[in-house]
Design a protein around this motif. Structure first.
Motif, mmCIF file in Angstrom:
data_model
loop_
_atom_site.group_PDB
_atom_site.id
_atom_site.type_symbol
_atom_site.label_atom_id
_atom_site.label_comp_id
_atom_site.label_asym_id
_atom_site.label_seq_id
_atom_site.Cartn_x
_atom_site.Cartn_y
_atom_site.Cartn_z
ATOM 1 N N PRO A 137 -46.678 66.454 -32.504
ATOM 2 C CA PRO A 137 -46.533 67.284 -31.306
ATOM 3 C C PRO A 137 -45.404 66.860 -30.371
ATOM 4 O O PRO A 137 -44.811 67.710 -29.702
ATOM 5 C CB PRO A 137 -47.889 67.147 -30.608
ATOM 6 C CG PRO A 137 -48.841 66.706 -31.668
ATOM 7 C CD PRO A 137 -48.045 65.936 -32.679
ATOM 8 N N TRP A 138 -45.102 65.565 -30.284
ATOM 9 C CA TRP A 138 -44.137 65.085 -29.286
ATOM 10 C C TRP A 138 -42.703 65.008 -29.802
ATOM 11 O O TRP A 138 -41.770 64.816 -29.013
ATOM 12 C CB TRP A 138 -44.554 63.704 -28.777
ATOM 13 C CG TRP A 138 -44.669 62.658 -29.859
ATOM 14 C CD1 TRP A 138 -45.797 62.336 -30.561
ATOM 15 C CD2 TRP A 138 -43.623 61.839 -30.372
ATOM 16 N NE1 TRP A 138 -45.511 61.348 -31.474
ATOM 17 C CE2 TRP A 138 -44.181 61.027 -31.384
ATOM 18 C CE3 TRP A 138 -42.266 61.692 -30.081
ATOM 19 C CZ2 TRP A 138 -43.441 60.092 -32.106
ATOM 20 C CZ3 TRP A 138 -41.519 60.757 -30.797
ATOM 21 C CH2 TRP A 138 -42.110 59.978 -31.798
ATOM 22 N N ALA A 139 -42.497 65.126 -31.132
ATOM 23 C CA ALA A 139 -41.179 64.822 -31.721
ATOM 24 C C ALA A 139 -40.309 66.066 -31.852
ATOM 25 O O ALA A 139 -40.811 67.168 -32.066
ATOM 26 C CB ALA A 139 -41.360 64.167 -33.081
ATOM 27 N N SER A 140 -38.987 65.853 -31.736
ATOM 28 C CA SER A 140 -38.071 66.987 -31.903
ATOM 29 C C SER A 140 -37.208 66.855 -33.153
ATOM 30 O O SER A 140 -36.931 67.851 -33.819
ATOM 31 C CB SER A 140 -37.171 67.149 -30.675
ATOM 32 O OG SER A 140 -36.348 66.009 -30.501
ATOM 33 N N LYS A 141 -36.746 65.649 -33.486
ATOM 34 C CA LYS A 141 -35.907 65.494 -34.674
ATOM 35 C C LYS A 141 -35.734 64.014 -35.029
ATOM 36 O O LYS A 141 -36.097 63.146 -34.257
ATOM 37 C CB LYS A 141 -34.538 66.142 -34.476
ATOM 38 C CG LYS A 141 -33.723 65.574 -33.324
ATOM 39 C CD LYS A 141 -32.381 66.312 -33.229
ATOM 40 C CE LYS A 141 -31.551 65.783 -32.087
ATOM 41 N NZ LYS A 141 -30.256 66.432 -31.945
#
Ligand code: FUB
Length: 321
Positions: free
Chosen positions: A77-81
């Motif tokens: 949920p918290w990660a973008s890349k």
């Protein structure tokens, strides 16, 4: 059959291997490099990984098993890349996967995911570990069951940006004559999901006790920490980044200070070098990566391993491939 110094798998690009013995087998937790031909820069944008596969070997001579996708960024949920170098640990019936990724603000954080099996699948926590930052977590569980996370990486890994204790997007590198940045260590809580206290900077010193300097690029810390214990001593090994070596330092204490010793692995094909060290059936192994499988493309790497030898005084014999 796995052959020493050859890629353990060739159907994926893999890197940053963290090897552990779980349930009597060798389990390897690597990064899964994305096969793309985009541009390369010092920020590491080319390392655009999106998931993790867990690999295992029944023993060093057996075929390598790919257990498939163990965790995908869409389920974090918290990660973008950029799911970079992970590690794993075991405590009381649960396996833990520790992994760095950029959060929604582009800041590297370290998350944790849990599973009932060493092969996953892993279920990510809602948020990253509070107080975590930078990259390359390596978790060491000591004989007294206390667990420590070592982490940190320069340049794209953003460690320099935390020198004041909060994120400074424009922080400069240190002057060559200043003490180098050290990796960080934080003890993990009993449930392995948080830090017991704020991360501390580790001191790496020379034989006279002087801190290694930022300009000492053959010896100073860059990224990729690993901790193991041999004959009662703590061995902190790491990549020197710009000089492409795996080196090590030892201490009587898991938090250091660590005294620099020498080189474990001379430069391999490709810019990055990243390793782990594991004992299996009374032999020691160095897991590492190079970029030979892609003909030298830095972000398309392959995991390999070789046996590691100690001298009688506890020094590690340098590996040149
Ligand atoms: O795989 C991405 C980064 O490259 C890792 O986090 C570093 O250790 C280097 O291997």
């Amino acid at each position: 059959m796995s052959v020493h110094n050859e890629p353990i798998v060739t159907h994926l690009y893999t890197a940053d291997p963290s090897a552990h013995v779980f349930e009597g087998k060798l389990y390897i937790y690597p990064s899964h490099d994305v096969d793309h031909d985009g541009p390369t820069n010092d920020n590491g944008d080319q390392y655009a990984m999106e998931d993790y596969h867990v690999l295992s070997l029944d023993n060093p001579a057996s075929p390598c098993v790919d257990h498939g996708v163990a965790l995908h960024i869409r389920d974090v949920p918290w990660a973008s890349k950029q799911m970079w170098a992970p590690d794993a640990a075991y405590r009381r019936g649960t396996y833990y996967l520790f992994f760095p990724a950029r959060d929604k603000d582009g800041i590297f954080r370290i998350g944790v995911a849990t599973a009932a099996s060493p092969a996953g699948p892993f279920q990510a926590q809602e948020s990253y570990i509070e107080g975590s930052y930078s990259i390359d977590p390596a978790v060491f569980v000591d004989e007294d069951e206390r667990a420590y996370m070592y982490f940190g990486g320069l340049w794209g890994g953003q460690l320099e940006k935390w020198h004041t204790g909060s994120f400074q997007p424009d922080a400069a590198e240190k002057n060559p004559e200043e003490p180098a940045y050290g990796p960080r260590v934080a003890e993990l809580s009993e449930d392995m999901l948080s830090f017991k206290s704020a991360p501390q900077e580790i001191a790496i010193v020379d034989e006279e006790g002087n801190p290694l300097l930022a300009g000492d690029e053959d010896r100073r810390y860059f990224e990729g920490p690993w901790m193991h214990k041999y004959m009662g001593k703590y061995y902190l090994s790491y990549s020197t980044g710009t000089t492409h070596k795996i080196v090590y330092a030892v201490s009587d204490n898991p938090s250091g200070p660590f005294v620099f010793q020498g080189t474990i692995l001379n430069p391999v094909v490709g810019w990055t070098t990243h390793h782990s060290i594991v004992e299996f059936n009374d032999k020691w192994y160095l897991f590492y990566h190079d970029a030979s499988l892609s003909g030298g493309v830095d972000h398309k790497r392959c995991v390999k391993f070789t046996e590691l030898h100690y001298e009688e005084d506890g020094k590690i014999r340098t590996v040149s491939l």
